[in-house]
Scaffold this motif. Structure first.
Motif, PDB file in Angstrom:
ATOM      1  N   ASP A 181      46.826  27.117  10.164  1.00 28.84           N
ATOM      2  CA  ASP A 181      46.120  28.358   9.882  1.00 28.84           C
ATOM      3  C   ASP A 181      47.144  29.387   9.402  1.00 28.84           C
ATOM      4  N   THR A 271      49.771  25.173   4.126  1.00 31.03           N
ATOM      5  CA  THR A 271      48.515  25.753   3.642  1.00 31.03           C
ATOM      6  C   THR A 271      48.803  26.963   2.760  1.00 31.03           C
TER       7      THR A 271
ATOM      8  N   GLN B 631      51.882   6.601  -7.180  1.00 26.44           N
ATOM      9  CA  GLN B 631      53.129   6.424  -7.924  1.00 26.44           C
ATOM     10  C   GLN B 631      53.001   5.855  -9.337  1.00 26.44           C
ATOM     11  N   ASP B 723      41.821  17.925  10.278  1.00 25.55           N
ATOM     12  CA  ASP B 723      42.445  18.800   9.309  1.00 25.55           C
ATOM     13  C   ASP B 723      43.830  18.305   8.924  1.00 25.55           C
ATOM     14  N   GLU B 725      46.036  16.892   5.155  1.00 24.94           N
ATOM     15  CA  GLU B 725      45.877  16.797   3.714  1.00 24.94           C
ATOM     16  C   GLU B 725      45.164  15.511   3.298  1.00 24.94           C
ATOM     17  N   LEU B 776      39.223  19.490  14.798  1.00 29.17           N
ATOM     18  CA  LEU B 776      40.128  19.521  13.652  1.00 29.17           C
ATOM     19  C   LEU B 776      41.350  18.650  13.859  1.00 29.17           C
ATOM     20  N   SER B 777      41.610  18.310  15.098  1.00 30.01           N
ATOM     21  CA  SER B 777      42.836  17.568  15.353  1.00 30.01           C
ATOM     22  C   SER B 777      42.604  16.661  16.546  1.00 30.01           C
ATOM     23  N   TYR B 919      48.998  15.198  -7.438  1.00 26.49           N
ATOM     24  CA  TYR B 919      49.521  15.836  -6.229  1.00 26.49           C
ATOM     25  C   TYR B 919      48.978  17.245  -6.070  1.00 26.49           C
ATOM     26  N   TYR B 920      48.628  17.850  -7.186  1.00 26.86           N
ATOM     27  CA  TYR B 920      48.173  19.229  -7.116  1.00 26.86           C
ATOM     28  C   TYR B 920      46.753  19.329  -6.581  1.00 26.86           C
ATOM     29  N   ARG B 923      46.809  18.998  -2.551  1.00 27.79           N
ATOM     30  CA  ARG B 923      47.272  20.162  -1.810  1.00 27.79           C
ATOM     31  C   ARG B 923      46.330  21.345  -1.961  1.00 27.79           C
ATOM     32  N   ASN B 924      45.694  21.458  -3.138  1.00 28.69           N
ATOM     33  CA  ASN B 924      44.832  22.619  -3.318  1.00 28.69           C
ATOM     34  C   ASN B 924      43.453  22.443  -2.701  1.00 28.69           C
ATOM     35  N   ASN B 926      43.131  20.933   0.004  1.00 31.33           N
ATOM     36  CA  ASN B 926      43.509  21.240   1.370  1.00 31.33           C
ATOM     37  C   ASN B 926      43.570  22.749   1.609  1.00 31.33           C
ATOM     38  N   ASN B 927      44.173  23.455   0.655  1.00 28.92           N
ATOM     39  CA  ASN B 927      44.230  24.916   0.762  1.00 28.92           C
ATOM     40  C   ASN B 927      42.833  25.521   0.786  1.00 28.92           C
ATOM     41  N   ARG B 930      41.120  24.908   4.078  1.00 29.13           N
ATOM     42  CA  ARG B 930      41.601  25.734   5.188  1.00 29.13           C
ATOM     43  C   ARG B 930      41.197  27.192   5.022  1.00 29.13           C
ATOM     44  N   HIS B 934      39.440  28.243   8.263  1.00 31.30           N
ATOM     45  CA  HIS B 934      40.175  29.178   9.123  1.00 31.30           C
ATOM     46  C   HIS B 934      39.814  30.625   8.846  1.00 31.30           C
ATOM     47  N   TYR B 946      40.605  27.685  -6.722  1.00 30.52           N
ATOM     48  CA  TYR B 946      41.574  26.592  -6.709  1.00 30.52           C
ATOM     49  C   TYR B 946      41.376  25.623  -7.858  1.00 30.52           C
TER      50      TYR B 946
END
Lengths: 323, 968
Positions: A181, A271, B631, B723, B725, B776-777, B919-920, B923-924, B926-927, B930, B934, B946
């Motif tokens: 977070d 994040t 790869q 939560d 990636e 989440l975990s 890869y982008y 990660r995005n 994921n962003n 969150r 969150h 995004y």
């Protein structure tokens, strides 16, 4: 042709014998080197390693920062394009820079001061307790990746230590994602980095404080020092300048090199890049995106930043020593 | 000093490790650990037993007084009265006539028989364990008069037979012994029904009254052919003293000639595939035969699992009485101060009563043990006759106290549940619950169970003498029970601790049934011969060690050398060393001899950087295997890889896979990788909890949402990946696929995340956490096992992990396809996304055809099957390999129901294209995830934001790599 050794180089320059001067200089240099060859020999291993593993890579990075290098094909020269991109286009770079500066300005100085304060306190203890305390404070940086235990303490699981305790006390009802977070993770990282900051600087302070010349304290007391604070300011610190300098260098370099801890705890990338630092930015481009040229640009920038701040600290400390 | 390197042991350690962490956690923060995770149902699942039926111990106590049955009733397998599904009677099967073959799908068969004399009877069978290539144990369950007589009757184990594929142990080029494969070699065998966990050492004895009875049997795991069943009982075994008398009357004398030595590793048959010749790494000893400081010698054999057995063949030249002596190592930490027990069979029969409990005491080093100890037993062997010696793992004298404890555990769990019914899931620590009134018999029950446990402790004490720390778990429970009794107010506070203690006690009990021993050699000793020293003397040991250290400097441990051919390729494999050795063996057996291509194999970790750097430096391999799916496209975009689709038979080769396995490796019209493994998710369900809550397994998301409240209302959790990636992306991909959408537009120049479907999928993904507050975990394995998480989506290979490492929930869980979306035509779209890894060929390879031959050979059906089998036979059944080859996965042993689910889901697995800028995306996404979960941001805005960022990166990356608009 041999000139008397006492002729100074400026004599020759004045006379306009530039070549002559160089030759003489060379000869004298060789003479000196051969005279001190043992010392050079002893320096050689370090010099070689330093050149091969530090100087040359830095120079190569500088050259690469002007190219586009994808790790597979030969680098293409692109001029200042990488630098333009770094400063003008790259939004993540700004976040990374901000975070790096936060770490440098908060964890660097605080860690540095904490190291000193703890070293000063510890110095008052009897030697056996001092040894134990020193070990305790130094242990986190002694044991390589020990910061992993924080991933357990700050685990987002409901059985994570902090979440469990908070839920037990009824403060929160769902577990907080400390490490992912964005509201929390930078704070957590600052805390962890501070915890890790008792490094070599701390050790050198402890050593320096123990080798203090005790007679100065007595002299200072006679001269009218009234309290511990004055003693610290006027007697202890000036004597400790070499250690302070050493501590500053290590603390700066470690503050700017914060990154691996963040990577291990908050993920890579974190994040929204919330704990992204310049080092991680470099790794991101180098190892994930295979853009070595741009990664080198970031590296060169980081290098410049570290150099500048070291010069600044150096000046600050030289004032302390009074010369 | 001792290195633990046994698969079973590892597992065992892992389990106790998990328990230990749980324990520590709960001790430090009393009550935190499990406060939030229980309803009375969970109680049940925390126990290791289903409490509906009583245990065999109680059953046998009930009928203790009854006489031993005198009848002997044999009925043929084909004379059944009823059966669940039509069974074909095989007129001829493996040399026997009129046989029936049962497996999970066929269900049960019932027989009727009548008993003349009431009494206790054993049930035996004459059976044939059909070779399925599986490493699961064959299990059956049986009923008497349509009732389960006791709990253990639900999983009765019938052993298989494994043998080494070759009698000779082969060597690699450096002279290291290569572990022989263990293959099934079934034959017709007789076996009495016996407890499979090992709390009871002798065969079940079932009381049958006079008159008609029915006997029902079903195979629950693997496949077994039956010829006949036998209801009978045996005479009590003679004691050694009686046997000694017999020796005297027969005039047998102790033999005088030479000792007969059998090497442990030469065992000719075993019951489990993980009992294979091993190298002694447990306690270094130069006296072990054979030994060599320079190379690996397979010189011992180990076994630990209850009911597993190892057999050797032996013959003597001179008739007479011999002592039996074994050079063994028994330094299992769990058995410190105790002993490991073996039951000795000679030609399939236990020679006398004492031979069923041969006890090997704990010692940190190798030692010689003469069977019988101080007063050695003598065994009669006739000259020039072949004998079979079998050692079977049994719990021996520990079995009785262990079964007492096991019964107590059932009771303890019941007490736990009773208390929870009064206090609720989260007990109020400050309230007096007045237990004496609420549960009138609570304290009597606590007293009774305390008594039981104390009996067990004193039984242990009698058996072992000084207990040391070996009973810590039992004593822990006893202490807590006493506290409960003395001060009932502490019960609510202690409850969660108590629960953890009970579950660690049941793990401990299970561990105690394991009887690990390593055997170097077994010797038949005539009268005057002494055993050689068990341990090398200090000089020879030191000399041995010094040579070993010196040789280690010149050995290349990274490359695994093998057979040689005319052409050469270099292969990097990203696996462990054991897997590397297996690949080496297969290559040497099947590839090099046929193709004349020698393979230089290196075990490395070819992550993106290593591969790139090595290639850049010209030191790269020709082929890299097990390369992550992200790869190949990245490497291909930099012109490093060979396009495999240009080879002639490429289309033939790809028929072994689903298209979804190959799609991630397609790029710019070419294919740059051949899939090695492929993974996808299944839904794991705790059926016991679902039954109790009376909900059915959801097949659509609508049904899923309906089931959620039932589970959450009982304070249990649902695992959707959580939560991180990888799992965020995975679930998002899955939902996109189910909505027939994609990441990218058709030209692959932009994302397609601005569509309604994408927004729907994204909202659905985040709503699991925002609206349904799923966790989440979490740790899937632990939570699922303990019943806290009765429903979760997880990788399908967890199936094996759970069936091997969580024996206590056997039969209480199942797998199902991931929920899907109901389409207009009534079908359900339950697509899942897949991941995996692949093999690639580098452009720098000198002999590209050889490299291509190698990877296509490797991905063939039979080679992949063999690799999967070998992996399991060497590393244990937990090491299931998720090959991308369809028929290879199907050739492994799966319970039928699981196999169906896996294939069904696999067919419905899909994969998106890979881009150099993939890869982008991860990660995005994921962003974005969150930001919504969150920070409660608006889903649509976030997704737009995004997707724009991703679009920019795709454009930039394509430009950098000089790709035209159509990237892939």
């Amino acid at each position: 042709m041999k000139l008397p050794a006492k002729i100074k180089s400026w004599d020759l320059t004045v006379r306009g014998h530039k070549n002559l001067k160089n030759e003489v200089y060379k000869e004298r240099l060789w003479k000196k080197i051969s005279k001190n060859r043992t010392s050079y020999l002893m320096l050689a291993p370090f010099t070689v390693f330093f050149m091969v593993f530090t100087v040359i890579p830095v120079l190569v990075a500088m050259v690469l920062s002007f190219t586009n290098f994808n790790m597979a094909e030969f680098p293409k020269f692109v001029g200042l394009q990488n630098y333009f991109r770094l400063f003008l286009e790259d939004e993540v770079f700004i976040i990374a820079l901000k975070n790096t500066l936060i770490f440098a300005l908060i964890t660097g100085p605080i860690g540095y001061i904490l190291s000193f304060v703890f070293a000063w306190f510890i110095n008052e203890f009897p030697s056996k307790i001092r040894a134990i305390l020193t070990l305790m404070f130094y242990a986190p940086s002694l044991v390589g990746n020990v910061y992993f235990i924080w991933s357990y303490i700050f685990s987002g699981d409901q059985n994570g230590l902090i979440n469990g305790a908070l839920m037990q006390l009824g403060i929160v009802s769902t577990p907080i994602q400390w490490l992912t977070d964005t509201d929390y993770n930078l704070g957590v990282m600052i805390f962890v980095v501070l915890w890790l900051s008792m490094g070599q600087g701390f050790l050198s302070f402890v050593a320096g404080l123990q080798n203090m010349n005790k007679t100065y304290y007595e002299a200072a007391a006679i001269d009218g020092i009234r309290n511990r604070w004055q003693e610290l300011r006027h007697v202890t610190l000036p004597q400790l300048v070499p250690q302070l300098l050493f501590g500053a260098v290590t603390s700066i370099s470690s503050a700017f090199a914060v990154g691996y801890q963040n990577m291990a705890l908050t993920g890579f990338p974190s994040t929204d890049y919330s704990t992204h630092t310049l080092l991680l930015h470099m790794l991101d481009f180098g190892t994930v995106r295979f853009e070595m040229g741009y990664a080198s640009t970031v590296a060169v920038f980081l290098f410049a930043l570290m150099l500048l701040s070291w010069m600044f600290v150096n000046r600050l400390l030289s004032k302390l020593s009074g010369d | 000093m001792r290195i633990i390197h046994k698969e079973g042991k590892k597992l065992n350690k892992a389990i106790s490790g998990i328990t230990a962490i749980g324990l520590i956690c709960s001790v430090i923060f009393s009550n935190i650990a499990f406060t939030y995770c229980s309803a009375d149902i969970v109680e049940d699942s925390l126990s290791n037993t289903v409490s509906e039926y009583s245990s065999y111990r109680i059953y046998s106590q009930q009928w203790e007084k009854e006489p031993t049955g005198k009848d002997s009733i044999i009925f043929n397998a084909d004379t059944f009265e009823t059966c669940e599904k039509n069974i074909e009677i095989l007129p001829e099967f493996e040399g026997e006539t009129n046989v029936i073959k049962l497996n999970e799908e066929i269900g049960y068969v019932t027989y009727r028989f009548s008993v003349q004399k009431a009494g206790k009877y054993r049930i035996g069978t004459y059976y044939y364990p059909v070779a399925t290539g599986g490493t699961f144990e064959p299990n059956i369950s049986f009923l008497i008069d349509n009732e389960i007589p006791f709990e253990e009757a639900q999983t009765v184990y019938l052993p298989k037979i494994f043998v080494s594929e070759t009698d000779e142990i082969k060597q690699d080029k450096q002279g290291n012994d290569l572990r022989p494969r263990q293959i099934e070699s079934p034959k017709w065998m007789e076996k009495d029904f016996i407890d499979n966990i090992g709390f009871n050492t002798d065969a079940f004895e079932i009381y049958l009254s006079q008159g008609e009875h029915t006997f029902t049997v079903a195979v629950t795991q693997e496949e077994i052919a039956f010829k006949s069943f036998k209801i009978y009982n045996v005479e009590k075994l003679k004691t050694y003293d009686e046997i000694k008398e017999e020796y005297k009357t027969m005039g047998y004398k102790e033999a005088e000639g030479e000792a007969v030595v059998i090497q442990g590793e030469d065992a000719f048959q075993k019951s489990h595939s993980d009992q294979y010749p091993e190298a002694n790494i447990y306690s270094p000893n130069a006296a072990i035969t054979p030994s060599d400081p320079a190379v690996t010698k397979l010189n011992i054999i180990c076994g630990s699992k209850s009911q597993s057995s190892i057999s050797w063949k032996v013959g003597v030249e001179e008739s007479g009485l011999y002592k039996i002596c074994a050079r063994v190592l028994q330094n299992d930490d769990d058995k410190r101060g105790l002993f490991a027990t073996r039951k000795l069979y000679i030609n399939g029969e236990v020679p006398f009563k004492e031979a069923s409990n041969i006890e090997f005491p704990y010692k940190s080093d190798w030692y010689n043990y003469i069977f019988g100890g101080e007063e050695p037993y003598l065994f009669y062997f006739e000259a020039d006759k072949e004998y079979t010696l079998t050692l079977e793992c049994v719990s021996g004298r520990l079995s009785e106290p262990l079964s007492v404890i096991e019964t107590a555990i059932t009771e303890l769990n019941d007490i736990c549940r009773q208390i929870t019914m009064v206090t609720g899931v989260n007990p109020d620590l400050y309230r007096d619950y007045d237990f004496a009134k609420e549960i009138p018999d609570l304290f009597d029950r606590i007293d009774a169970v305390t008594n039981q446990l104390e009996t067990a402790v004193s039984m242990f004490e009698e058996t072992v003498g000084d207990l040391g720390s070996s009973m810590a778990e039992v004593e822990d429970i006893l202490r807590q029970l006493k506290k409960f009794r003395k001060n009932p107010r502490t019960i609510p506070e202690q409850l969660s601790n108590f629960r953890v203690s009970v579950s660690s006690l049941s793990t401990w009990t299970y561990d105690m049934t394991k009887q690990w021993i390593a055997i170097d050699e077994i010797t038949l000793l005539p009268r005057d011969i002494k055993m050689p020293r068990a341990k090398a003397n200090i000089f020879s040991q030191s000399w041995f060690d010094i040579r070993a250290v010196l040789i280690s400097f010149i050995t290349d441990y990274n490359s695994i050398s093998g057979a040689e051919g005319n052409r050469n390729i270099t292969v990097w494999v990203a696996t462990g060393r054991d897997q590397g050795n297996i690949i080496r063996n297969i290559v040497d057996d099947e590839f090099t001899p046929k193709t004349d291509i020698s393979v230089k194999l290196s075990v490395t970790n070819p992550d993106n950087m290593t591969l790139l750097q090595a290639t850049l430096a010209g030191k790269g391999p020709d082929v890299a295997m097990f390369v992550d799916k992200s790869q190949p496209v990245n490497l291909a975009a930099r012109n490093l890889l060979v396009d495999l689709s240009q080879f002639d038979n490429f289309n033939e080769v790809t028929k072994a896979f689903y298209p979804s396995a190959i799609k991630p490796y397609e790029f710019n019209g070419g294919v740059y990788g051949l899939p090695n493994s492929q993974s996808f998710s299944l839904m794991f369900i705790r059926t016991d909890i679902f039954d109790e809550l009376n909900i059915s397994i959801p097949t659509t998301w609508d049904e899923f949402y309906k089931a959620v409240p039932f589970i959450q209302r009982n304070n249990m959790m649902i695992g959707m990946g959580g939560d991180n990636e990888g799992s965020n992306l995975y679930l998002f991909e899955t939902l996109l696929m189910q909505k027939n959408s994609s990441f990218y537009n058709n030209e692959l120049t932009k994302t397609a995340l601005d569509t309604v479907e994408a927004l729907d999928a994204f909202k659905m993904l985040t709503s699991f956490y925002t609206e349904y507050s799923m966790t989440l975990s979490y740790d899937f394995f632990t939570y699922f096992r303990s019943g806290i998480m009765p429903m979760a989506i997880a990788d399908y290979t967890m199936y094996n992990m759970l069936s091997m490492a969580a024996p206590e929930i056997k039969g209480l869980w199942t797998v199902a396809p991931v929920p899907g979306i109901k389409m207009t035509d009534g079908t359900i779209n339950n697509c899942v996304s897949t991941g995996g890894n692949c093999a690639v060929i580098f452009r720098s390879a000198a002999d590209k055809n050889a490299a291509y031959d190698f990877i296509t050979w490797w991905m063939q059906d039979d080679i992949q099957s063999r690799y999967s089998f070998d992996l399991e036979s060497i590393m244990g059944p937990g090491a299931r390999y998720n090959s991308a080859n369809i028929s290879a996965v199907n050739s492994l042993s799966w319970p039928k129901s699981a196999k169906t689910v896996i294939n069904e889901q696999w067919k419905n697995a899909e994969s998106f294209e890979s881009l150099p800028s993939s890869y982008y995306i991860s990660r995005n996404i994921n962003n974005a995830f969150r930001a919504v979960v969150h920070d409660s941001e608006n889903e649509r805005e976030i997704l737009n934001k995004y997707s724009l960022i991703i679009d920019n990166e795709i454009t930039r990356k394509n430009k950098e790599l000089g790709l035209d608009s159509k990237g892939a």
